[in-house]
Every structure is written in C-alpha cells, then in structure tokens.
Scaffold this active site. Structure first.
Site, short mmCIF file in Angstrom:
data_model
loop_
_atom_site.label_atom_id
_atom_site.label_comp_id
_atom_site.label_asym_id
_atom_site.label_seq_id
_atom_site.Cartn_x
_atom_site.Cartn_y
_atom_site.Cartn_z
N ALA A 166 0.92 -1.20 -0.07
CA ALA A 166 0.04 0.13 -0.10
C ALA A 166 0.77 1.08 -0.17
O ALA A 166 0.52 2.24 -0.73
CB ALA A 166 -0.80 -0.09 1.03
N GLN A 219 4.53 -13.20 -1.85
CA GLN A 219 5.27 -12.23 -1.21
C GLN A 219 5.99 -12.51 -0.17
O GLN A 219 7.01 -11.81 0.30
CB GLN A 219 4.34 -11.00 -1.20
CG GLN A 219 3.75 -10.34 -2.04
CD GLN A 219 2.33 -10.89 -2.51
OE1 GLN A 219 1.96 -11.99 -2.29
NE2 GLN A 219 1.49 -10.30 -3.18
N ASP A 277 -3.76 -2.67 3.76
CA ASP A 277 -3.95 -1.81 2.39
C ASP A 277 -4.99 -0.82 2.81
O ASP A 277 -4.96 0.07 1.90
CB ASP A 277 -4.45 -3.09 1.31
CG ASP A 277 -3.14 -3.83 1.25
OD1 ASP A 277 -2.06 -3.67 0.58
OD2 ASP A 277 -3.21 -5.01 1.79
N LYS A 295 -3.68 -8.86 2.98
CA LYS A 295 -3.44 -9.89 1.83
C LYS A 295 -4.37 -11.10 2.37
O LYS A 295 -4.42 -11.39 3.60
CB LYS A 295 -2.16 -10.02 1.93
CG LYS A 295 -1.63 -11.40 0.97
CD LYS A 295 -2.06 -10.97 -0.56
CE LYS A 295 -1.59 -9.80 -0.95
NZ LYS A 295 -2.39 -9.38 -2.56
#
Ligand code: MRU
Length: 368
Positions: free
Chosen positions: A55, A207, A248, A259
């Site tokens: 973000a 990630q 985010d 996520k």
C-alpha cells in the site's frame, strides 16, 4: 541490473528528473532488475502488474505517476484536462490499497491551479518527494512504537527468542524504507533482541516466501518460511508469541483489509490468545468507511496467478501449472479482519486499540 549495487529503496527518481526507477518485484528474489518508468501508462502497468506493490509504495508510485504526467503535459493543448484524465487513469490501476487514492488526491490538490508549467513541475516533484519522505518517517516511527511492544512481550519470556509471525510482505519493498509490519522487527533486531520470524509464504504470488524472506535474510534476521496453512498449528504449540501484519486499507472503526489469508491468522491467534497487531501509517486509513466487510473493495485478480507458480529452475525463472489444465481458479487478493479480532494498531502516532474512539484519540483531526 546494476552489478554490486545494494538497493535500500524500491523506488527513486533518476537524476534526469524524468524517469522513475523501480525494482521489479515480480522477479525477486532471484533476479534484481530495475524498470524505468516515464509515463502514466508505465506507472499504471507497474502498479497493476505488481512490479511495485504494497500500500505505501503504491501511493508513492502513484504520486510520481502524477509528477510524470505533469512532465508529459508540456505540449498538450489542454494540460489541465490531460492531467485530470491521467490522475483518474492512475487511480484505476488497483482498487484496494487506499494509499493510491490518497496520494493522487494530495497531488491534485497541490498541482492543479498552479499556473506556469515550470511552477507546476516543481510543485509536483516537491509533493511526491514529501509524500515519500513522510512515509519513510511514518514507518520509522511505527518501528519505534512497535519496539516497545516487542520489548514488553520479550520480557515475559527471558532467554528465549521472541517468535513473530507475519503474512505477505509489509517490509521496505512495500513501503520505501523500514516497512510497516517489519519496522518493529528490524528495530528489535537492531536493539539486539533475540527474535525469530515465521514467514507465511503467502500464495498465490508468494510475497512472503519471495520478498519478506529476502529482506530478512539480507539483514541477518532469523526467519523460517512456512506454508500458509502452518500458522494455526504453530500457535497451538506455543511457537508464536505475536502476529504482526500490515494493511492495505483500514476503516475509521478499525476493520482492516490485508493480503488474503490474514483473517484466518487473526482467527487462529484469537483462539490461541496470541496478540494480533496491525502496523499501518495514517495514509492507509480510509476515514470515510465504517464497515470493512461491506465497504472495502476487494481486488479479484487473474486466476492464472493461482493456477501457475513461479520459481527458479536451473538458472532461469519458470512458470509451472499446478491444477489440471481445465480446472477453473479464483483469485481474491485481500480479505477483511474485523476490529474485534485485532489486539492493537501500531501507527506513527503510537499504539491503540482497534476501535473508532481509540483511533480518533490518536488522529483527532479526523473526528467529525
Ligand atoms: O497485493 P500486494 O502485494 O500489493 O499486497 C499488499 C501487501 O503486501 C500486504 O497486504 C501488506 O501486508 C500491506 S502493504 C504494507
């Protein structure tokens, strides 16, 4: 790739002042490649394709996207209209991280109304730089406040490493420097604390396994990559002392989107009475929203990100198909963790409980 360069930021404006350089996060950890962005289209592609992600970094990239649009507005018949259209297009690149909209709106406010091209250019560059440096400082302060929290938890288990679990990548790659969830971890490591991090791999794009593990490894922080399904088991067996994740988008009432899979970690932490913290800068709050479940737009991405997995196969990156060729897949990129499952929020202004009154005590300028 520039040989022997040790990158400490995922984004920087080139000395030519017309090129935005970013680390291509799709290729990490195996290939360090720098992409040169010159137009709003380049920036939109970089955000959409997740060359840059996370973000705060999406916000910073978008701010520079507006700056590049000003650069490219020079010989347009109607630079104002052109700029407005480019800003709208940049905003449409991804839906969930609110930092994107926040950063573009800040840029519009500073740039629109500035009369000459050169003044407008200066205003845009200065504002993009100021957003960047403010995010770096916010993340540093998240580290300072989070460190006290971790010191407190470590004092309860002397002579044993403090075990932190994190999901996805909320590190410097997602944020310019320090990271959000990783800022307290780096601060604790630098303060000499014995700390170990369980890194959720974070399917589908990994990630955690690709980016968080790479970041922690480069710094020398002890860590172990685990499957996304392992966290609950570790918690049941006393192997997790605290969960720290990023966000985010957060509502003013303290629900957070993060996520996909974060919610399941929060449920497992709740069931095992393990503190669950969310680290976020104020740019990640959506002050208009009160109900995360109904209000926060959840991005749905290409199902092929689920169907294929990418990794290193004898010296080159390869994609491998996992399910049967004809099986459909669904790719929900985020989920919402309700405030009631969150022990606290770690922000640049301090730590608070995840509820409207507590959040507004830290950010009174957003009280109505
Ligand atoms: O889809 P991404 O990689 O842009 O998702 C963002 C994230 O990495 C996280 O959800 C993160 O925890 C919050 S951003 C610091």
């Amino acid at each position: 790739m520039i040989p022997n360069t040790i990158y400490t930021r995922p984004i920087w404006l080139d000395s030519d002042q017309q090129t935005l350089n970013v680390i291509d996060q799709r290729q990490l950890p195996h290939i360090i490649s720098i992409l040169n962005l010159k137009t709003a289209d380049d920036v939109i592609m970089a955000i959409r394709e997740m060359v840059v992600r996370g973000a705060p970094l999406i916000g910073v990239t978008a701010a520079y996207g507006v700056y590049l649009s000003v650069v490219n507005s020079k010989n347009r018949d109607n630079p104002d209209n052109y700029l407005k259209q480019e800003c709208e297009r940049i905003k449409s690149s991804r839906p969930t991280a609110v930092n994107l909209f926040w950063a573009v709106d800040r840029m519009i406010e500073k740039v629109c109304g500035v009369k000459t091209f050169s003044d407008r250019l200066d205003a845009a560059r200065q504002e993009a730089e100021s957003i960047t440096e403010a995010e770096v400082e916010n993340c540093r302060l998240i580290g300072v406040h989070g460190l006290s929290l971790l010191q407190h938890l470590a004092a309860e288990k002397p002579k044993k490493p403090l075990q932190v679990l994190t999901h996805c990548n909320a590190g410097w790659l997602a944020c310019v420097e320090h990271g959000t969830a990783t800022a307290p971890i780096y601060a604790a490591f630098e303060a000499g604390m014995d700390i170990h991090v369980w890194v959720d791999e974070t399917r589908p794009l990994n990630q955690g396994a690709r980016l968080t593990a790479w970041e922690l490894g480069r710094r020398g922080v002890s860590h172990t990559v685990i499957t996304d399904n392992a966290g609950g088991h570790l918690m049941q067996h006393g192997l997790v002392d605290v969960v720290i994740v990023g966000s985010d988008r957060a509502t003013r009432t303290g629900d957070i989107a993060n996520k996909i899979g974060t919610y399941l970690k929060a449920l497992a932490a709740w069931d095992n009475r393990i503190p669950f913290y969310v680290a976020l800068p104020s740019s990640t709050f959506d002050w208009q929203m009160t109900n995360g479940l109904t209000d926060i737009p959840i991005e749905v991405r290409d199902p092929d990100e689920v169907r294929y997995i990418q990794g290193l196969a004898t010296d080159q990156l390869s994609r491998i198909l996992i399910p049967p060729e004809t099986s459909p897949a669904a790719n929900f990129a985020f989920d919402v963790t309700p405030a009631r499952l969150i022990t606290g929020l770690i922000t640049e202004r301090g730590v608070c409980r995840s509820g409207e009154a507590d959040i507004l005590r830290l950010f009174p300028e957003h009280a109505e």
